[in-house]
Design an enzyme around this catalytic site. Structure first.
Site, short mmCIF file in Angstrom:
data_model
loop_
_atom_site.label_atom_id
_atom_site.label_comp_id
_atom_site.label_asym_id
_atom_site.label_seq_id
_atom_site.Cartn_x
_atom_site.Cartn_y
_atom_site.Cartn_z
N GLY A 1 13.09 75.36 -19.70
CA GLY A 1 12.47 74.10 -18.94
C GLY A 1 12.43 74.26 -17.45
N GLN A 2 12.30 75.60 -16.93
CA GLN A 2 12.38 75.70 -15.62
C GLN A 2 11.11 75.30 -14.96
OE1 GLN A 2 13.75 79.90 -14.36
NE2 GLN A 2 13.93 79.27 -12.14
N SER A 3 11.09 74.59 -13.86
CA SER A 3 9.82 74.42 -13.09
C SER A 3 9.97 75.09 -11.41
CB SER A 3 9.55 72.87 -13.07
OG SER A 3 10.54 72.17 -12.35
N HIS B 1 21.66 72.29 -11.57
CA HIS B 1 21.72 70.90 -11.70
C HIS B 1 23.04 70.19 -11.57
CE1 HIS B 1 17.26 70.26 -12.54
NE2 HIS B 1 17.49 71.63 -12.86
N HIS C 1 18.87 77.38 -9.42
CA HIS C 1 19.47 76.25 -8.94
C HIS C 1 20.52 75.50 -10.02
CE1 HIS C 1 15.46 75.31 -10.47
NE2 HIS C 1 15.87 74.31 -11.09
N ASP D 1 18.28 65.80 -5.71
CA ASP D 1 17.00 65.92 -6.44
C ASP D 1 15.97 64.83 -6.26
OD1 ASP D 1 16.15 67.73 -9.27
OD2 ASP D 1 14.75 65.95 -8.78
N ILE D 2 14.79 65.13 -5.91
CA ILE D 2 13.78 64.17 -5.46
C ILE D 2 13.42 63.38 -6.57
CG2 ILE D 2 11.57 65.67 -6.01
CD1 ILE D 2 10.62 64.94 -3.28
P1 5GP Z 1 14.00 72.70 -12.85
O1 5GP Z 1 12.95 71.87 -13.96
O2 5GP Z 1 13.20 73.86 -12.71
O3 5GP Z 1 15.33 73.18 -13.65
O4 5GP Z 1 14.38 71.82 -11.95
C1 5GP Z 1 13.59 71.89 -10.75
C2 5GP Z 1 14.10 70.51 -9.91
O5 5GP Z 1 13.75 70.53 -8.76
C3 5GP Z 1 13.48 69.07 -10.60
O6 5GP Z 1 14.51 68.53 -11.19
C4 5GP Z 1 12.67 68.64 -9.48
O7 5GP Z 1 12.86 67.01 -9.70
C5 5GP Z 1 13.46 69.23 -8.28
N1 5GP Z 1 12.56 69.08 -7.07
C6 5GP Z 1 11.15 69.88 -7.16
N2 5GP Z 1 10.88 69.76 -6.06
C7 5GP Z 1 11.65 69.33 -5.11
C8 5GP Z 1 11.48 68.75 -3.82
O8 5GP Z 1 10.42 69.02 -3.01
N3 5GP Z 1 12.57 68.31 -3.21
C9 5GP Z 1 13.70 68.04 -3.95
N4 5GP Z 1 14.99 67.34 -3.40
N5 5GP Z 1 13.84 68.29 -5.41
C10 5GP Z 1 12.61 68.99 -5.99
#
Ligand code: 5GP
Ligand code: ZN
Length: 112
Positions: free
Chosen positions: A91-93, A100, A98, A30-31
């Site tokens: 909390g999906q962004s 985690h 995916h 994760d970034i």
């Molecule tokens: P969500 O909030 O949808 O459950 O998780 C999305 C995840 O994707 C977040 O933890 C965020 O840091 C990660 N993420 C978003 N953009 C990127 C990216 O460009 N590269 C990587 N490696 N992770 C990303």
């Protein structure tokens, strides 16, 4: 999906820090890590979230891969958390499914 960042990673157009890859799934760091180990596991095929996960074999493969990556990164015995955020309240962004994988510190429960 042309505007999906995780599809671009699956296609090799954007190169994340990969920890595992096969023909169906990709796992990468994760970034913005929320723990010393924070890996995301994605299906290479675009699936929005768990609501649309229609492939039991792929679902099982994603979870088995998460366990394999945990072992590979040396956290299988110390412990780890696997989770999927779905839609607004989850909390999906990023709207490409995916898992985690979080580890490397004692994780709090319940989540915020
Ligand atoms: P969500 O909030 O949808 O459950 O998780 C999305 C995840 O994707 C977040 O933890 C965020 O840091 C990660 N993420 C978003 N953009 C990127 C990216 O460009 N590269 C990587 N490696 N992770 C990303
Ligand atoms: Zn996608």
């Amino acid at each position: 999906m042309p505007d999906c960042i995780f599809c671009k990673m699956a296609a090799g157009d954007i190169k994340p820090d990969i920890v595992y890859e096969d023909e169906k799934v990709l796992a990468f760091h994760d970034i913005e890590p929320q723990a010393p180990v924070h890996v995301l596991l994605i299906p290479k095929r675009h699936i929005v979230n768990l609501n649309d996960l229609d492939d039991a074999e792929l679902a099982g493969h994603l979870l088995q891969t998460a366990a394999r990556v945990a072992a590979q990164l040396g956290v299988a015995e110390s412990g780890y958390r696997t989770l999927m955020n779905s839609n607004r309240d989850g909390g999906q962004s990023v709207y490409h499914l995916h898992v985690h994988l979080l580890a490397g510190r004692r994780l709090a429960w319940p989540p915020g």
